[in-house]
Scaffold this active site. Structure first.
Site, short mmCIF file in Angstrom:
data_model
loop_
_atom_site.label_atom_id
_atom_site.label_comp_id
_atom_site.label_asym_id
_atom_site.label_seq_id
_atom_site.Cartn_x
_atom_site.Cartn_y
_atom_site.Cartn_z
N ARG A 43 7.06 -51.39 1.15
CA ARG A 43 7.25 -51.97 2.48
C ARG A 43 6.84 -51.00 3.58
O ARG A 43 7.68 -50.52 4.36
CB ARG A 43 8.71 -52.40 2.68
N ASP B 69 20.25 -50.93 8.36
CA ASP B 69 18.95 -50.35 8.69
C ASP B 69 19.17 -49.26 9.73
O ASP B 69 20.03 -49.41 10.62
CB ASP B 69 18.00 -51.40 9.28
N ASP C 40 13.55 -52.52 10.43
CA ASP C 40 13.28 -53.91 10.11
C ASP C 40 13.08 -54.70 11.40
O ASP C 40 13.80 -54.50 12.39
CB ASP C 40 14.43 -54.51 9.30
N ASP D 140 19.46 -49.49 3.41
CA ASP D 140 18.59 -50.66 3.45
C ASP D 140 17.23 -50.22 4.01
O ASP D 140 16.59 -49.36 3.45
CB ASP D 140 19.23 -51.78 4.27
#
Length: 403
Positions: A277, A182, A225, A221
């Site tokens: 997301r 990330d 996050d 990714d």
């Protein structure tokens, strides 16, 4: 700017003692860095000593200690070769088992060599701030793990590129490629303020990667996050762009230790050409207000707001602009989640009720949602209309746009 602290009541990160980052740093720990080596020394392995790290220009994490650019071939070891890896684990001959053997061992060893370069640990009581309008951290995965009181501002986080994605077979299907990094990962972190950050895959967009085993060979990714019990987070005036899975809050349906945590405020952010997301939430109490969504053209778009296990989302006055084939019902997707409170949503310039639309259009395939989230946000600034916020965010969100 390096000594600015989060304003009182500015989201969940203002809870309790608030978030001050490295504001208490002495002169010896207030440094400007221009190379990866200088940045690593300034981070000091995630030390909790108060520190202010000012990033000037572009820092590339894929460089050696002398500043030489490193490529994927420089990390490869143990005889790893992509063509050999694809031949070894082709599902038509290997089957649905998890990869194992010399090429998978070599992939893991090669991945570990890259991780040692690009994963950068941020400790407690740290402020990282970009200098001027063009500060960039490229190829890095900034990781705030089990740290408290961190501020990251005015910085472009670009292209956390995984040289060695792993093939993960799925039950009943082919599988997917799994990448490791990330751009920014808050794992078990508390009291974190992310402000005027731009995060993207700029330089290596995944939609230009080839297809292997019938799946896009993903190199990235998430952009941001927030997982593993992270808590009391404010993300403001930031820009997330040109990416598939932008932001995951809560990393597993069975991680019940996340209950009572993952309290996050997202305000005045721009989600631009994000496939899904934005965010997807498990367990968390998330206040989502005055954000702007610009949905991508084409047929890849999946959803923006993901309502998952025990999440409790309050969405106020957010603006969505979409191409003609996207319906308002597409903006929200639910899995095991049941709670979404929304007001003031604007869809292509018109007011809509996302909750009512979701329940009307998706009741046959997804669970109905209820507005009873069990909490009321109190830590926030003025909530403008969606239209006003969309204009303000277009002008002011992202790195290099601090007032």
């Amino acid at each position: 700017m390096g000594r600015e602290v989060l304003a009182p009541r500015d989201g969940w990160a203002a809870e309790g003692a608030g978030t001050t980052g490295g504001a208490a740093a002495d002169a010896a720990h207030d440094v400007t860095v221009r190379t990866r080596a200088e940045l690593v020394r300034a981070l000091d392995g995630g030390s909790a000593t108060p520190r202010i790290i000012r990033i000037a220009g572009t820092i590339d994490a894929n460089t050696d200690d002398h500043g030489r650019r490193l490529h994927c071939a420089d990390y490869a070891t143990g005889g790893y070769d992509l063509a050999a890896y694809l031949a070894a684990y082709d599902p038509r001959t290997w089957g649905g088992a998890k990869p194992a053997g010399p090429q998978e061992d070599a992939r893991k060893a090669s991945a570990a060599r890259q991780a040692a370069r690009v994963e950068l640990a941020v400790g407690s009581n740290t402020t990282i701030v970009g200098v001027g309008a063009d500060a960039v951290l490229k190829g890095a995965s900034l990781q705030v793990k089990d740290a408290d009181n961190v501020i990251i501002r005015n910085l472009e986080l670009r292209d956390a590129y995984d040289c060695f994605p792993a093939w993960q077979p799925n039950t009943g299907g082919l599988g997917d490629w799994k990448s490791a990094y990330d751009n920014l990962w808050l794992r078990g972190a508390t009291h974190v303020w992310i402000d005027h950050v731009t995060a993207s895959d700029k330089g290596h967009p995944d939609d230009r990667e080839p297809t292997h085993f019938g799946r896009n060979y993903l190199r990235h990714d998430g952009l941001l996050d927030i997982t593993n019990g992270a808590d009391l987070i404010t993300v403001s005036w930031s820009r997330f762009t040109d990416h598939d899975k932008a932001m995951l809050i809560g990393n597993g349906d069975n991680v019940t230790t996340d209950r009572g945590k993952l309290r996050v405020t997202l305000h005045h952010n721009r989600f631009e050409s994000i496939v899904q997301r934005a965010p997807r939430v498990r367990f968390g109490q998330v206040h989502l207000y005055n954000n702007r969504y610009d949905i991508p053209e084409g047929d890849q778009y999946r959803y923006s707001l993901g309502v998952s296990t025990e999440s409790r989302i309050v969405a106020e006055n957010n603006s969505f602009t979409t191409p003609g084939h996207i319906e308002a019902a597409d903006l929200v997707k639910s899995w095991n989640g049941t709670a979404l409170q929304q007001t003031g949503t604007e869809f292509n310039g018109f007011p809509v009720d996302l909750l009512a639309i979701h329940n009307a259009y998706n009741s046959g395939s997804e669970r109905d949602l209820t507005p009873d989230v069990g909490w009321t946000p109190t830590l926030h600034g003025r909530v403008d209309t969606a239209r006003q916020a969309a204009q303000d965010v277009a002008r002011g969100a992202g790195a290099g746009r601090l007032p």
